[in-house]
Design a protein around this motif. Structure first.
Motif, short mmCIF file in Angstrom:
data_model
loop_
_atom_site.label_atom_id
_atom_site.label_comp_id
_atom_site.label_asym_id
_atom_site.label_seq_id
_atom_site.Cartn_x
_atom_site.Cartn_y
_atom_site.Cartn_z
N PRO A 124 0.79 -1.21 0.02
CA PRO A 124 -0.06 0.07 -0.06
C PRO A 124 0.75 1.18 0.04
O PRO A 124 0.16 2.44 -0.24
CB PRO A 124 -0.86 -0.01 1.25
N VAL A 125 2.26 1.11 0.18
CA VAL A 125 2.91 2.35 0.26
C VAL A 125 3.94 2.26 -0.59
O VAL A 125 4.65 1.39 -0.55
CB VAL A 125 3.43 2.65 1.98
N MET A 126 4.04 3.36 -1.33
CA MET A 126 5.17 3.46 -2.36
C MET A 126 5.71 4.90 -2.52
O MET A 126 5.06 5.70 -3.12
CB MET A 126 4.57 3.02 -3.91
N GLY A 127 6.84 5.21 -1.85
CA GLY A 127 7.25 6.47 -1.90
C GLY A 127 6.77 7.56 -1.07
O GLY A 127 6.28 6.84 0.33
N LYS A 128 6.14 8.59 -1.33
CA LYS A 128 5.38 9.44 -0.74
C LYS A 128 3.82 9.30 -0.79
O LYS A 128 3.09 10.00 -0.40
CB LYS A 128 5.68 10.86 -0.71
N TYR A 129 3.52 7.99 -1.31
CA TYR A 129 2.08 7.94 -1.91
C TYR A 129 1.58 6.65 -1.14
O TYR A 129 2.33 5.67 -1.14
CB TYR A 129 1.66 8.06 -3.26
N TYR A 135 -9.63 3.22 -4.48
CA TYR A 135 -9.73 4.61 -4.34
C TYR A 135 -8.37 5.20 -4.90
O TYR A 135 -8.28 6.44 -4.89
CB TYR A 135 -9.84 5.14 -2.70
N GLY A 136 -7.41 4.48 -5.07
CA GLY A 136 -6.28 4.97 -5.95
C GLY A 136 -5.28 5.61 -5.20
O GLY A 136 -4.98 5.30 -3.91
N LYS A 137 -4.32 6.49 -5.61
CA LYS A 137 -3.13 6.87 -5.07
C LYS A 137 -3.59 8.26 -4.41
O LYS A 137 -4.26 9.02 -4.70
CB LYS A 137 -2.22 7.27 -6.15
N ILE A 138 -3.06 8.31 -3.11
CA ILE A 138 -3.25 9.44 -2.30
C ILE A 138 -2.04 9.86 -1.60
O ILE A 138 -1.08 8.97 -0.96
CB ILE A 138 -4.14 9.19 -1.11
N THR A 147 8.69 8.02 6.94
CA THR A 147 8.50 7.59 5.77
C THR A 147 9.57 6.37 5.34
O THR A 147 9.22 5.51 4.60
CB THR A 147 8.94 8.57 4.68
N ASN A 148 10.71 6.47 5.81
CA ASN A 148 11.75 5.44 5.54
C ASN A 148 11.22 4.10 6.16
O ASN A 148 11.49 3.07 5.66
CB ASN A 148 13.03 5.82 6.24
N LEU A 150 8.18 3.14 6.50
CA LEU A 150 6.73 2.63 5.96
C LEU A 150 7.51 1.98 4.56
O LEU A 150 6.94 1.15 3.78
CB LEU A 150 5.77 3.74 5.61
N ASN A 151 8.54 2.55 3.79
CA ASN A 151 9.16 2.06 2.55
C ASN A 151 10.15 1.03 2.63
O ASN A 151 10.70 0.69 1.63
CB ASN A 151 9.37 3.21 1.68
N SER A 152 10.27 0.62 4.21
CA SER A 152 11.33 -0.48 4.24
C SER A 152 10.84 -2.00 3.85
O SER A 152 9.73 -2.10 3.89
CB SER A 152 11.84 -0.47 5.91
N THR A 153 11.73 -2.81 3.45
CA THR A 153 11.42 -3.94 3.21
C THR A 153 11.33 -5.02 4.61
O THR A 153 10.93 -6.12 4.28
CB THR A 153 12.42 -4.69 2.07
#
Length: 393
Positions: A124-129, A135-138, A147-148, A150-153
């Motif tokens: 659900p998290v890709m970069g800052k979106y 409902y698409g991209k927000i 932010t880091n 949420l984007n961590s593996t």
């Protein structure tokens, strides 16, 4: 050690997404009320003749979708999560009657929210979106650290909860990650809780915690009065309402920030925290005329789970019997039975030690916990006080 955490971020949906969110809020409330009504009917008329499980509520959900076409426009997993939450609350109620029975949700008194589950193949998290199903991209906004994360593996995202608070939209992202442990300090602390806004928390070290949101409460009271004089949905009404929401958010954020930082500091500096029994009976007023109650049990719960996360081998939050702890001298053990409640500073008749009532209560409660090493300071009338959470040498 794997732990579940929730990271709350601000999101910025477009007009179409806002409209769909509002439909989803209303649909979840509708599903909750309809299924609750059916479960109440079964419980009253067919008690013991049915099994309360997800299969039963999913059957009700399917029937409601067939009867109400507008439910097919709503994201399906959010409706399923609503039914699951309802089943869990009923099961908890049957296990322990002290738990509250599920109630009907009203538009006025219910928080607008819905929760989506996550597909393994679509993060659900890709970069800052944030990518939400249907409902698409927000775009979302938070600190670089979050932010880091949420984007961590190295994390697993379980679900996303969308909510609306005072005109703003938020996403609470539930993640599963490895928890780092803090170093054990060998120090412990005990507290005395006061039911007033002046020094609501006093430790055996003499630390006195204060929290002030009088300005926010005064502005909220004033703007509510102004709002009552305006015509609903007029331009002046919406303008004042926007200012009112701003102060509601400011008060909530200030309170949450304070409790989170204070609980983290305590866990970082000490291995155990001692409180009196039944703290839920104490109401701490922090709002003056507004009579806003400080979330004491929420704060203690924060301490419990943070001790469990960061220092799992410690006992964490410990409760002791507070009887006569304010009247007992922690130096010699003499009980001053004639001590009045209004007396905040007193002198021990036996050892002649000058004591602060609240500091002495914390020190006495700490001595009641046998595993704690005696770390006590005595009240000095010439001392101006100690800065919060700094242990004296």
């Amino acid at each position: 050690m794997l732990v579940n955490k929730s990271l709350k971020v601000r999101i910025y949906p477009n007009k179409w997404q806002e409209e769909m969110f509002k439909k989803n809020f209303g649909s979840c409330r509708f599903i909750h009320n309809q299924i609750l009504d059916r479960l109440n009917y079964l419980h009253q008329n067919y008690k013991g003749q049915y099994k309360l499980n997800y299969k039963l509520t999913n059957t009700f959900l399917k029937q409601l979708k067939e009867e109400n076409n507008f439910l097919n426009e709503i994201e399906s997993t959010s409706l399923q999560q609503t039914t699951r939450d309802l089943v869990k609350s009923f099961i908890n109620f049957f296990k322990n009657p002290k738990n509250r029975k599920p109630k009907f949700h009203t538009k006025k008194n219910t928080k607008d929210s819905f929760r989506q589950s996550i597909r393994k193949d679509k993060p659900p998290v890709m970069g800052k979106y944030l990518h939400l199903r249907k409902y698409g991209k927000i775009r979302y906004r938070t600190s670089k650290k979050y932010t880091n994360t949420l984007n961590s593996t190295n994390i697993k995202i379980n679900n996303v909860t969308i909510s609306q608070e005072n005109g703003k939209y938020y996403a609470s992202i539930n993640i599963e990650c490895e928890q780092e442990e803090m170093k054990y300090t060998g120090k412990n602390i005990a507290f005395d809780i006061n039911s007033n806004k002046n020094s609501w928390l006093v430790s055996n070290y003499g630390q006195k915690e204060k929290f002030n949101i009088d300005h926010e409460n005064q502005m909220i009271k004033y703007l509510n009065q102004q709002l009552s004089l305006k015509k609903p949905n007029s331009r002046a009404y919406k303008k004042i309402q926007k200012r009112l929401w701003k102060y509601y958010n400011k008060r909530t954020n200030k309170l949450n920030d304070y409790t989170q930082k204070l609980s983290t500091k305590i866990v970082k500096k000490y291995d155990n925290a001692v409180f009196e029994k039944n703290p839920q009976n104490i109401k701490i007023l922090i709002g003056g005329e507004q009579n806003m109650v400080f979330p004491l049990m929420k704060f203690i719960d924060m301490l419990k789970y943070k001790f469990k996360w960061y220092k799992k081998e410690s006992e964490g939050v410990v409760y002791v019997n507070p009887k006569n702890t304010s009247k007992t001298c922690h130096k010699c053990g003499h009980i001053h039975q004639e001590l009045k409640v209004k007396t905040r500073k007193w002198k021990c008749p036996e050892c002649k030690t000058v004591l602060d009532r609240d500091v002495n209560a914390g020190a006495t409660r700490k001595s009641l916990f046998p595993h704690l090493i005696s770390e006590i300071i005595y009240f000095n009338p010439s001392c101006d006080g100690i800065s919060p959470l700094e242990t004296p040498n």
